[in-house]
Write a protein that holds these residues in place. Structure first.
Motif, PDB file in Angstrom:
ATOM      1  N   LYS A  59       1.236  -1.115   0.261  1.00 30.25           N
ATOM      2  CA  LYS A  59       0.393   0.554  -0.484  1.00 30.25           C
ATOM      3  C   LYS A  59       1.037   1.049   0.000  1.00 30.25           C
ATOM      4  O   LYS A  59       0.634   1.883  -0.435  1.00 30.25           O
ATOM      5  N   LYS A  78       2.321   2.196  -3.307  1.00 28.57           N
ATOM      6  CA  LYS A  78       1.219   2.470  -4.298  1.00 28.57           C
ATOM      7  C   LYS A  78       0.621   3.599  -4.295  1.00 28.57           C
ATOM      8  O   LYS A  78       1.539   4.884  -5.364  1.00 28.57           O
ATOM      9  N   THR A  79       0.908   3.940  -2.867  1.00 33.10           N
ATOM     10  CA  THR A  79       0.446   5.494  -2.485  1.00 33.10           C
ATOM     11  C   THR A  79       1.357   6.610  -2.945  1.00 33.10           C
ATOM     12  O   THR A  79       1.160   7.276  -3.622  1.00 33.10           O
ATOM     13  N   LYS A  86       1.617   6.682  -7.468  1.00 32.18           N
ATOM     14  CA  LYS A  86       0.618   7.397  -7.755  1.00 32.18           C
ATOM     15  C   LYS A  86       0.687   8.905  -7.262  1.00 32.18           C
ATOM     16  O   LYS A  86       0.114   9.525  -8.111  1.00 32.18           O
ATOM     17  N   ASN A 134       0.115  10.184  -3.928  1.00 30.63           N
ATOM     18  CA  ASN A 134      -0.520  10.229  -3.876  1.00 30.63           C
ATOM     19  C   ASN A 134      -0.638  10.150  -1.877  1.00 30.63           C
ATOM     20  O   ASN A 134      -1.303  10.852  -1.487  1.00 30.63           O
ATOM     21  N   TYR A 135       0.785  10.385  -1.681  1.00 31.00           N
ATOM     22  CA  TYR A 135       1.000  10.775  -0.686  1.00 31.00           C
ATOM     23  C   TYR A 135       1.244  11.968   0.300  1.00 31.00           C
ATOM     24  O   TYR A 135       2.343  12.923  -0.757  1.00 31.00           O
ATOM     25  N   TRP A 176       2.085   7.044   9.483  1.00 34.81           N
ATOM     26  CA  TRP A 176       1.446   7.483   8.181  1.00 34.81           C
ATOM     27  C   TRP A 176       1.529   5.730   7.902  1.00 34.81           C
ATOM     28  O   TRP A 176       0.000   5.378   7.969  1.00 34.81           O
TER      29      TRP A 176
END
Lengths: 194, 47
Positions: A57, A60-61, A64, A66-67, A76
């Motif tokens: 996860k 991927k985050t 992408k 998205n972090y 986190w």
């Protein structure tokens, strides 16, 4: 050298394509995160799986984009691990895990709760015998026992229904049980499934 | 007082994920490719 670079710099390096940064992050927090997971699930294999899913996860985050660097990296990741631990317990609740041993009997797990035909016959016989024994009791004791056991009435309700005090109803119940035991012992009656 | 202490010391055990798991994650990271196109995000595993 590793500990001189802080987490947020490593995260930025990783997002920029430096795979080595991820290795440092994983190795730096491996023990802490795995121990945290293990302290909850108490299963080495499950802890390893959850650790792996946690970082999948994370990867991927980060890839992408998205972090967001609102908090710190470790809290986190711990939050992701925590959520996956909850998922793990939810899944196990729906589908309990059983570990087979030498004395493991699958029918103890998948067995029907209902009694089998033999046990049902025995139970019916006991109920019938008990009913006859109750009929042997004096009327006042029998009435209280039936209202309490079969009709599930409270002693307050019984006292109102029979027109006696609660203490008298309690006393009648007590004597009903004592007398039932006496009748059972006197006649050597066995009222049990086993 | 002794009831306040957990009888299980297992909960304090320090454990780490195996080297195999770490290697898998690093390989997974290298093989994962994210492609964004027209507002959509595609995950590709280039294994």
């Amino acid at each position: 050298m590793e500990h001189q670079t802080d987490d947020s710099t490593l995260v930025q390096d990783y997002i920029s394509g430096d795979e080595r940064a991820l290795e440092i992050l994983i190795n730096r927090h491996n023990q802490r995160i795995t121990s945290f997971i293990y302290s909850k699930v108490l299963d080495r294999d499950a802890a390893e799986d959850i650790f792996q899913d946690t970082f999948i996860k994370v990867i991927k985050t980060l890839k992408k984009g998205n972090y967001s660097e609102e908090g710190k990296f470790l809290p986190w990741v711990m939050r992701i691990a925590h959520n996956l631990i909850i998922d793990y317990f939810r899944k196990n609740k729906r589908m309990p895990k059983f570990e087979g041993g030498d004395d493991f009997n699958i029918f103890s797990v998948i067995g029907d709760e209902k009694p089998n035909v033999e046990k049902q016959l025995i139970k019916d016989q006991i109920d019938s015998d008990l009913s006859m024994l109750i009929d042997e009791l004096p009327d006042d004791q029998r009435d209280v026992l039936i209202m309490r056991i079969y009709k599930d009435m409270s002693f307050k309700e019984i006292s109102e229904c029979t027109g006696v005090s609660i203490n008298t109803a309690l006393g009648r119940m007590r004597y009903a049980l004592i007398n039932l035991r006496k009748i059972i012992q006197k006649n050597n009656i066995v009222l049990t499934n086993y | 007082m002794d009831q306040l202490y957990t009888p299980s010391t297992e909960k304090c055990e320090l454990v780490s994920a195996s080297k195999g798991t770490v290697k898998f994650l690093l390989d997974y990271s290298k093989s994962l490719s994210i492609v964004k196109a027209e507002g959509m995000v595609f995950e590709n595993n280039l294994n």
